[in-house]
Motif scaffolding. Structure first.
Motif, PDB file in Angstrom:
ATOM      1  N   MET A 174       0.829  -1.208   0.000  1.00  0.00           N
ATOM      2  CA  MET A 174       0.000   0.000   0.000  1.00  0.00           C
ATOM      3  C   MET A 174       0.862   1.257   0.000  1.00  0.00           C
ATOM      4  SD  MET A 174      -3.348  -0.830   2.349  1.00  0.00           S
ATOM      5  CE  MET A 174      -2.444  -1.390   3.769  1.00  0.00           C
ATOM      6  N   GLU A 177       2.054   1.487  -3.626  1.00  0.00           N
ATOM      7  CA  GLU A 177       0.979   1.817  -4.567  1.00  0.00           C
ATOM      8  C   GLU A 177       0.486   3.243  -4.349  1.00  0.00           C
ATOM      9  OE1 GLU A 177      -1.596   1.120  -7.740  1.00  0.00           O
ATOM     10  OE2 GLU A 177       0.060  -0.116  -6.986  1.00  0.00           O
ATOM     11  N   ARG A 490      -6.508  -9.503   0.558  1.00  0.00           N
ATOM     12  CA  ARG A 490      -5.308  -9.446  -0.290  1.00  0.00           C
ATOM     13  C   ARG A 490      -5.229 -10.694  -1.175  1.00  0.00           C
ATOM     14  NH1 ARG A 490      -0.017 -11.333   0.200  1.00  0.00           N
ATOM     15  NH2 ARG A 490       1.553 -10.020  -0.862  1.00  0.00           N
ATOM     16  N   ARG A 501      -5.990  -2.949  -6.497  1.00  0.00           N
ATOM     17  CA  ARG A 501      -4.911  -2.821  -5.515  1.00  0.00           C
ATOM     18  C   ARG A 501      -5.427  -2.225  -4.207  1.00  0.00           C
ATOM     19  NH1 ARG A 501       0.347  -3.043  -7.789  1.00  0.00           N
ATOM     20  NH2 ARG A 501       0.251  -4.665  -9.386  1.00  0.00           N
ATOM     21  N   LEU A 502      -5.026  -2.842  -3.114  1.00  0.00           N
ATOM     22  CA  LEU A 502      -5.261  -2.237  -1.806  1.00  0.00           C
ATOM     23  C   LEU A 502      -4.470  -0.940  -1.718  1.00  0.00           C
ATOM     24  CD1 LEU A 502      -4.980  -5.396   0.439  1.00  0.00           C
ATOM     25  CD2 LEU A 502      -6.892  -3.790   0.535  1.00  0.00           C
ATOM     26  N   VAL A 503      -5.125   0.134  -1.285  1.00  0.00           N
ATOM     27  CA  VAL A 503      -4.423   1.419  -1.192  1.00  0.00           C
ATOM     28  C   VAL A 503      -4.577   2.087   0.166  1.00  0.00           C
ATOM     29  CG1 VAL A 503      -4.467   1.873  -3.675  1.00  0.00           C
ATOM     30  CG2 VAL A 503      -6.406   2.609  -2.264  1.00  0.00           C
TER      31      VAL A 503
END
Length: 559
Positions: A174, A177, A490, A501-503
């Protein structure tokens, strides 16, 4: 695995189920490429000294995203807690020293973003000269597996260690990203709130105007940023204050109090999330915080600056998805009360949790339909408030929901006596140091009381620690669920593909940045991850822990 101190090579060793060696050491010239190859073929659980040291190195060289790992440093911290040794160093070198009955070196400083590969060398981990890093890693990992097996609830601790390690992977990802952040929207918001950007060190125009108005209302020159000036200034206009905290100012019926509250809010935004903050933390259209997994004793995360866990609502409009993308924002409402219901097995509280709005159902069941009073009563139970109306409502809670109250009051008594309590999966509260505890007279208790009572200072201090342990069992168990949910999400996002995407993650909230056409699948993945975590952490409980999801272009639209 152990990367070489310089270059791109390293060494690998396959381990048996008990952590012992199952193959000879294999040296490879390109470790990141070999990790990527094995990840694609085998999806092993990688064992390394610390994710925040090794994983950035892997991402830089191969952009490989391992599915699983065992983070020795984080697991050591959990096991030291289980063994009531919270204050011991947790590095690989310290764990190795304890294993060999040697003096424990202190933990090395946390790695920074610009650290070089030298941090993989043995001296980084304070190993004695001549000690092989990979041998030490294998030995400490095997010992950790034995300690997990010998603990009170091995399966729970295995799950906690796996979730904590997966959280470390997600945290690095994270940070890399980044959360989409619009500088143009941010500028517009700041200008609307504070006026044009001031010169360095100067107050924004709006804060300057508010300062002048405050001085008029208080009848003298004051610096609103100085409590030492504001407290006597308020006293001179007949408003005695103990502090300038917001909760105290809200109870004051004076125009200067309301203005001062607004000043504090805007001043905090300027200091914590203003123009200077953006220049430090937003790069390439992304806010890139540095998360610290397990940075709080309850298992909640912290950050190394940047204020990622406290983005003000007024600025959430600056969090904007890329064109063709959406932000899937999900939060678990009323998480801690639901955790209390699941842990305690209280049938009445479980019925209220199953009804949707837990506080509204609680109100109908025990508080004559008065939702605010029901909320006060439940919060009093969780946080140990006993004065005023909270004390009266707590008595109602004790009669109507005995199992829930028994759980938190037992935790409070344990804390007052200087003991430790554990979360659902086994995260352990720190005990007060012996010196502090005996000085404060911790011995037995009645479940916690307000510090303003007539008890002795020693007794009040013991009760204060009891209030800490009372809430620890709930908050830490909520962290157990949140980490398990994050790990499950995830994994599920990886199954969808590389684009979602996990942010962002904080306590009970998560944000995924995803292409628009994948948003429905991401929302389904979030819901499934929450349910998986509920089953894993709490077993066959009837208590739901729903995650409300919103697919939006702007973070502010999710609330």
């Amino acid at each position: 695995m152990a990367p070489d101190p310089v270059g791109s090579g390293g060494r690998l060793r396959v381990l048996a189920e008990d952590g012992g060696p199952a193959s000879p050491v294999q040296g490879v010239p390109d470790l990141a490429a070999e990790v990527a190859r094995r990840e694609a073929l085998e999806r092993p659980r990688w064992v390394w000294a610390a994710t925040d040291e090794v994983y950035p190195w892997l991402l830089d060289r191969a952009a490989v995203r391992p599915a699983r790992c065992h983070d020795v440093k984080l697991v050591e911290s959990l096991l030291l807690g289980q063994e009531a040794r919270h204050r011991r160093p947790r590095s690989l070198g310290a764990a190795w020293a304890r294993l060999h009955d040697r003096p424990e070196p202190p933990d090395a400083p946390e790695p920074g973003a610009d650290d070089q590969p030298v941090l993989f060398a043995a001296d980084r981990h304070h190993l004695p000269p001549g000690t092989d890093l990979l041998d030490a890693l294998v030995a400490v990992h095997a010992a950790q597996l034995r300690r997990i097996a010998d603990g009170p609830h091995p399966e729970r601790m295995r799950l906690l260690c796996a979730a904590e390690s997966a959280g470390a992977l997600a945290a690095l990802e994270m940070g890399r990203e980044g959360l989409p952040w619009s500088a143009a929207v941010h500028d517009e918001l700041l200008t609307g709130l504070l006026g044009p950007r001031p010169a360095a060190g100067a107050r924004p125009a709006v804060l300057g105007e508010m300062t002048l108005r405050l001085q008029e209302l208080l009848g003298r020159p004051v610096n609103p940023d100085s409590p030492a000036q504001m407290l006597p200034a308020f006293a001179r206009v007949g408003v005695p204050l103990h502090s300038t905290r917001s909760y105290e100012l809200r109870s004051v019926d004076h125009p200067a109090a309301a203005l001062f509250l607004r000043y504090k809010e805007l001043s905090r935004i300027h200091a914590a999330h203003g123009w200077a903050w953006r220049e430090s933390w937003v790069r390439g259209g992304r806010f890139r915080p540095e998360y610290v997994v397990g940075g709080v004793v309850s298992g909640r995360w912290a950050t190394r600056g940047g204020g990622a866990l406290q983005i003000p609502r007024l600025l959430r409009s600056a969090v904007v998805a890329d064109p063709g993308y959406r932000l899937v924002v999900a939060d678990a409402g009323q998480l801690e009360p639901r955790v209390l219901a699941a842990m305690s097995g209280d049938k009445g509280l479980a019925r209220a949790a199953a009804a949707g709005d837990l506080y509204a159902a609680l109100a109908q069941d025990a508080f004559g339909g008065d939702r605010p009073r029901a909320k006060i009563g439940l919060l009093a139970a969780m946080y140990g408030q006993t004065s005023g109306e909270a004390g009266q409502l707590l008595a109602v809670m004790r009669r109507r929901f005995p199992a829930a109250l028994a759980l938190v009051e037992s935790a409070a008594r344990t804390g007052e006596a200087g003991g430790i309590v554990r979360s659902q999966l086994g995260r352990t509260s720190p005990a007060p140091s012996a010196e502090r505890f005996f000085a404060e007279g911790g011995e037995g208790g009645d479940g916690g009381a307000d510090p303003g009572d007539a008890a002795s200072p020693d007794r009040r201090a013991a009760r204060s620690w009891g209030r800490f342990t009372r809430n620890f069992v709930i908050q830490a168990s909520a962290s157990d669920w949140a980490l398990a949910m994050l790990a499950a999400l995830r994994r599920r996002l990886a199954e969808i593909g590389p684009a979602p995407r996990l942010v962002f993650f904080q306590h009970d909230e998560v944000i995924v940045h995803t292409p628009l056409d994948l948003a429905p699948r991401v929302e389904a993945a979030v819901t499934a991850a929450g349910e998986e975590a509920r089953r894993l952490v709490f077993g066959p409980t009837p208590v739901p822990i729903p995650l409300q999801t919103h697919a939006v272009e702007c973070y502010a639209d999710a609330k």
